[in-house]
Design a protein around this motif. Structure first.
Motif, PDB file in Angstrom:
ATOM      1  N   GLU A 116       0.814  -1.219   0.000  1.00  0.00           N
ATOM      2  CA  GLU A 116       0.000   0.000   0.000  1.00  0.00           C
ATOM      3  C   GLU A 116       0.847   1.268   0.000  1.00  0.00           C
ATOM      4  OE1 GLU A 116      -2.873  -0.187   3.133  1.00  0.00           O
ATOM      5  OE2 GLU A 116      -3.767  -2.053   2.410  1.00  0.00           O
ATOM      6  N   GLU A 117       2.091   1.157  -0.425  1.00  0.00           N
ATOM      7  CA  GLU A 117       2.964   2.336  -0.434  1.00  0.00           C
ATOM      8  C   GLU A 117       2.677   3.272  -1.598  1.00  0.00           C
ATOM      9  OE1 GLU A 117       6.893   0.733  -0.223  1.00  0.00           O
ATOM     10  OE2 GLU A 117       6.719   0.213   1.911  1.00  0.00           O
ATOM     11  N   GLY A 118       1.838   2.827  -2.550  1.00  0.00           N
ATOM     12  CA  GLY A 118       1.441   3.706  -3.647  1.00  0.00           C
ATOM     13  C   GLY A 118       2.379   3.677  -4.830  1.00  0.00           C
ATOM     14  N   THR A 119       3.596   3.198  -4.618  1.00  0.00           N
ATOM     15  CA  THR A 119       4.553   3.071  -5.718  1.00  0.00           C
ATOM     16  C   THR A 119       5.493   1.911  -5.429  1.00  0.00           C
ATOM     17  OG1 THR A 119       6.211   4.226  -7.067  1.00  0.00           O
ATOM     18  CG2 THR A 119       6.219   4.680  -4.712  1.00  0.00           C
ATOM     19  N   ARG A 120       5.970   1.306  -6.489  1.00  0.00           N
ATOM     20  CA  ARG A 120       6.939   0.219  -6.358  1.00  0.00           C
ATOM     21  C   ARG A 120       7.906   0.326  -7.525  1.00  0.00           C
ATOM     22  NH1 ARG A 120       6.824  -3.907  -3.010  1.00  0.00           N
ATOM     23  NH2 ARG A 120       8.341  -5.560  -3.383  1.00  0.00           N
ATOM     24  N   ASP A 121       9.194   0.234  -7.242  1.00  0.00           N
ATOM     25  CA  ASP A 121      10.228   0.454  -8.242  1.00  0.00           C
ATOM     26  C   ASP A 121      11.301  -0.614  -8.046  1.00  0.00           C
ATOM     27  OD1 ASP A 121      12.404   1.375  -9.766  1.00  0.00           O
ATOM     28  OD2 ASP A 121      11.895   3.469  -9.435  1.00  0.00           O
ATOM     29  N   GLY A 122      11.559  -1.413  -9.088  1.00  0.00           N
ATOM     30  CA  GLY A 122      12.575  -2.450  -8.918  1.00  0.00           C
ATOM     31  C   GLY A 122      12.863  -3.179 -10.219  1.00  0.00           C
ATOM     32  N   MET A 123      13.799  -4.111 -10.124  1.00  0.00           N
ATOM     33  CA  MET A 123      14.245  -4.868 -11.289  1.00  0.00           C
ATOM     34  C   MET A 123      13.600  -6.256 -11.296  1.00  0.00           C
ATOM     35  SD  MET A 123      16.247  -2.613 -12.620  1.00  0.00           S
ATOM     36  CE  MET A 123      17.214  -3.454 -13.885  1.00  0.00           C
ATOM     37  N   LEU A 124      13.099  -6.633 -12.468  1.00  0.00           N
ATOM     38  CA  LEU A 124      12.536  -7.964 -12.668  1.00  0.00           C
ATOM     39  C   LEU A 124      13.120  -8.548 -13.941  1.00  0.00           C
ATOM     40  CD1 LEU A 124       8.754  -7.178 -11.959  1.00  0.00           C
ATOM     41  CD2 LEU A 124      10.322  -8.369 -10.415  1.00  0.00           C
ATOM     42  N   MET A 125      13.250  -9.857 -13.981  1.00  0.00           N
ATOM     43  CA  MET A 125      13.707 -10.529 -15.196  1.00  0.00           C
ATOM     44  C   MET A 125      12.519 -10.654 -16.153  1.00  0.00           C
ATOM     45  SD  MET A 125      16.907 -11.014 -14.670  1.00  0.00           S
ATOM     46  CE  MET A 125      17.418 -12.193 -15.928  1.00  0.00           C
ATOM     47  N   LYS A 126      12.696 -10.120 -17.376  1.00  0.00           N
ATOM     48  CA  LYS A 126      11.619 -10.123 -18.376  1.00  0.00           C
ATOM     49  C   LYS A 126      12.071 -10.889 -19.619  1.00  0.00           C
ATOM     50  CE  LYS A 126       9.192  -7.171 -21.630  1.00  0.00           C
ATOM     51  NZ  LYS A 126       9.861  -7.811 -22.800  1.00  0.00           N
ATOM     52  N   ARG A 127      11.167 -11.714 -20.140  1.00  0.00           N
ATOM     53  CA  ARG A 127      11.478 -12.495 -21.338  1.00  0.00           C
ATOM     54  C   ARG A 127      11.376 -11.615 -22.576  1.00  0.00           C
ATOM     55  NH1 ARG A 127       9.253 -15.950 -25.340  1.00  0.00           N
ATOM     56  NH2 ARG A 127      10.385 -17.939 -25.533  1.00  0.00           N
ATOM     57  N   GLY A 128      12.383 -11.644 -23.405  1.00  0.00           N
ATOM     58  CA  GLY A 128      12.377 -10.883 -24.650  1.00  0.00           C
ATOM     59  C   GLY A 128      11.317 -11.393 -25.604  1.00  0.00           C
ATOM     60  N   ARG A 129      10.627 -10.475 -26.259  1.00  0.00           N
ATOM     61  CA  ARG A 129       9.527 -10.850 -27.151  1.00  0.00           C
ATOM     62  C   ARG A 129      10.014 -11.674 -28.339  1.00  0.00           C
ATOM     63  NH1 ARG A 129       6.411  -6.100 -30.198  1.00  0.00           N
ATOM     64  NH2 ARG A 129       8.225  -6.285 -31.543  1.00  0.00           N
ATOM     65  N   ASP A 130      11.186 -11.331 -28.868  1.00  0.00           N
ATOM     66  CA  ASP A 130      11.651 -11.963 -30.101  1.00  0.00           C
ATOM     67  C   ASP A 130      12.672 -13.079 -29.875  1.00  0.00           C
ATOM     68  OD1 ASP A 130      10.054 -10.219 -31.654  1.00  0.00           O
ATOM     69  OD2 ASP A 130      11.567  -8.647 -31.443  1.00  0.00           O
ATOM     70  N   ASN A 131      13.606 -12.847 -28.932  1.00  0.00           N
ATOM     71  CA  ASN A 131      14.682 -13.839 -28.775  1.00  0.00           C
ATOM     72  C   ASN A 131      14.454 -14.827 -27.628  1.00  0.00           C
ATOM     73  OD1 ASN A 131      15.211 -12.366 -26.463  1.00  0.00           O
ATOM     74  ND2 ASN A 131      17.014 -11.329 -27.289  1.00  0.00           N
ATOM     75  N   GLY A 132      13.460 -14.569 -26.785  1.00  0.00           N
ATOM     76  CA  GLY A 132      13.151 -15.502 -25.714  1.00  0.00           C
ATOM     77  C   GLY A 132      14.103 -15.459 -24.533  1.00  0.00           C
ATOM     78  N   GLN A 133      15.071 -14.545 -24.544  1.00  0.00           N
ATOM     79  CA  GLN A 133      16.020 -14.438 -23.430  1.00  0.00           C
ATOM     80  C   GLN A 133      15.418 -13.602 -22.309  1.00  0.00           C
ATOM     81  OE1 GLN A 133      19.530 -12.788 -25.473  1.00  0.00           O
ATOM     82  NE2 GLN A 133      20.586 -14.703 -25.021  1.00  0.00           N
ATOM     83  N   PHE A 134      15.719 -13.997 -21.063  1.00  0.00           N
ATOM     84  CA  PHE A 134      15.300 -13.203 -19.908  1.00  0.00           C
ATOM     85  C   PHE A 134      16.393 -12.194 -19.569  1.00  0.00           C
ATOM     86  CE2 PHE A 134      12.250 -16.597 -19.380  1.00  0.00           C
ATOM     87  CZ  PHE A 134      11.155 -15.947 -18.830  1.00  0.00           C
ATOM     88  N   LEU A 135      16.004 -10.913 -19.505  1.00  0.00           N
ATOM     89  CA  LEU A 135      16.939  -9.834 -19.199  1.00  0.00           C
ATOM     90  C   LEU A 135      16.372  -8.969 -18.078  1.00  0.00           C
ATOM     91  CD1 LEU A 135      17.848  -8.801 -22.860  1.00  0.00           C
ATOM     92  CD2 LEU A 135      19.283 -10.109 -21.282  1.00  0.00           C
ATOM     93  N   ASN A 136      17.283  -8.364 -17.299  1.00  0.00           N
ATOM     94  CA  ASN A 136      16.898  -7.505 -16.182  1.00  0.00           C
ATOM     95  C   ASN A 136      16.279  -6.217 -16.713  1.00  0.00           C
ATOM     96  OD1 ASN A 136      16.791  -7.719 -13.456  1.00  0.00           O
ATOM     97  ND2 ASN A 136      18.955  -7.324 -13.073  1.00  0.00           N
ATOM     98  N   ARG A 137      15.076  -5.920 -16.250  1.00  0.00           N
ATOM     99  CA  ARG A 137      14.390  -4.701 -16.676  1.00  0.00           C
ATOM    100  C   ARG A 137      13.829  -3.981 -15.446  1.00  0.00           C
ATOM    101  NH1 ARG A 137      17.058  -5.112 -20.547  1.00  0.00           N
ATOM    102  NH2 ARG A 137      16.419  -5.682 -22.673  1.00  0.00           N
TER     103      ARG A 137
END
Length: 378
Positions: A131-152
């Protein structure tokens, strides 16, 4: 070593008390374990989570196979699931997702840790990270085209009502801006191939877009999930000021009704049947070439049965079925018919049950708007 008959009889009597006949943590029926340190009855899956938590995991015992001391049996009788729920679930926020026995390990583990280890819901005055109203951080996201997970970098904002992600931490402009009220989030560990895998689904230019994420820390990814739900509830209360929590809860993130492979043919019904991955998200049936595709190849809207929608077994007479699967399904909509085949009769019947359950439910005003949007798109 099995306990003696007297102890076994006493435990059976205690478990008959209201609330003790289901797991205290996930609701699974007929719990076969007990926590002697908490005084709750739990299922075998949750007992494994308890055992790995310091302080509460030392005294987890099988009801049928462990030796129970008299004072332990007495402690279980004096406490039990209902009493401990009043203590450890005294102030659970309405948006917080309480997992069931059907949910994945990370959701159940973080629920158990939040209750007993961090004691997040034990009393008033707690400040929840959700309930802090905002959240900011890094998550591993899968690339749409190459399928690799990268930190975003991801930024969630209640004030803006958005979830943004950036390709670089110090990037000025976000790669995407997603309206929180359009998001569905569902844990998909098997599909994503990570025990903390989370799928974010939203509408982009009238098409469904999927983002696949994970974080190595289970608490972090579940905190993101519940923070999204907290902001969604905030916006729903603004949009529907007269609605109560029970009416709004189904509009938060939800698990998909069903996913799996079927074969389908094209709109003219003369094309060959091709294997596709299908996702049923309430009234939206989406299909993909691959389960991890970013965009659906196509979608169908399932309205109410009184408005020209139906789902039935079999295929129309004369349909040329070139695929390996023979158990057909025909979905009729006002615009067109969709023809599918399933690998087994069991799968066919399960899909049909879900389709007909959806088609039998009256539509909400928002769903009429969605239906109109689908007609405009197609």
């Amino acid at each position: 070593m099995p306990g003696n008959e007297r102890v076994s009889r006493l435990l059976k009597e205690i478990i008959q008390k209201p609330g003790n006949d289901a797991c205290a943590d996930c609701g699974a029926p007929d719990p076969s374990w007990g926590s002697c340190s908490l005084g709750v009855f739990i299922c075998v899956q949750c007992s494994g989570i308890h055992r790995n938590i310091p302080d509460i995991g030392m005294k987890v015992k099988s009801l049928g196979l462990s030796r129970w001391e008299d004072q332990e049996v007495k402690f279980m009788a004096e406490n039990g699931n209902e009493m401990m729920k009043q203590k450890y679930e005294a102030v659970v926020p309405v948006y917080y997702y309480k997992p069931t026995h059907k949910d994945c390990q990370v959701l159940r583990e973080q629920w158990i840790r939040a209750k007993y280890e961090r004691k997040e819901f034990s009393g008033e005055g707690k400040k929840w990270t959700y309930e802090e109203g905002t959240r900011d951080g890094m998550l591993m996201k899968r690339g749409r085209d190459n399928g690799q997970f990268l930190n975003r970098r991801f930024v969630l904002s209640e004030r803006e009502g958005t979830l943004k992600y950036f390709t670089k931490y110090d990037a000025k402009e976000p790669k995407a801006v997603i309206k929180v009220d359009s998001i569905n989030a569902a844990f998909q560990p098997e599909k994503i191939g990570n025990p903390n895998g989370l799928q974010i689904t939203y509408l982009k230019d009238y098409s469904t877009r999927n983002i696949f994420l994970y974080h190595d820390n289970g608490k972090e990814i579940v905190d993101w999930f519940n923070s999204i739900r907290a902001i969604q509830l905030h916006y729903l209360k603004v949009a529907f000021p007269g609605a109560n929590d029970a009416e709004l809860m189904p509009k938060l993130t939800r698990n998909f009704l069903k996913e799996g492979y079927m074969e389908k043919t094209g709109p003219r019904h003369t094309e060959g049947f091709k294997k596709r991955w299908f996702t049923l998200d309430h009234r939206r049936l989406m299909y993909y070439k691959d389960p991890l595709d970013a965009f659906a190849k196509g979608e169908a809207f399932l309205g109410h049965q009184d408005h020209g929608y139906s789902a039935s077994p079999g295929l129309p007479a004369g349909t040329h079925c070139n695929g390996a699967w023979q158990h057909g399904i025909t979905i009729v909509t006002p615009e067109r018919s969709f023809l599918f085949t399933c690998e087994t009769e069991v799968e066919q019947q399960d899909w049909l049950k879900h389709f007909n359950d959806v088609i039998s439910i009256q539509m909400s005003p928002q769903e009429y708007s969605m239906e109109a949007m689908f007609r405009h798109k197609h």
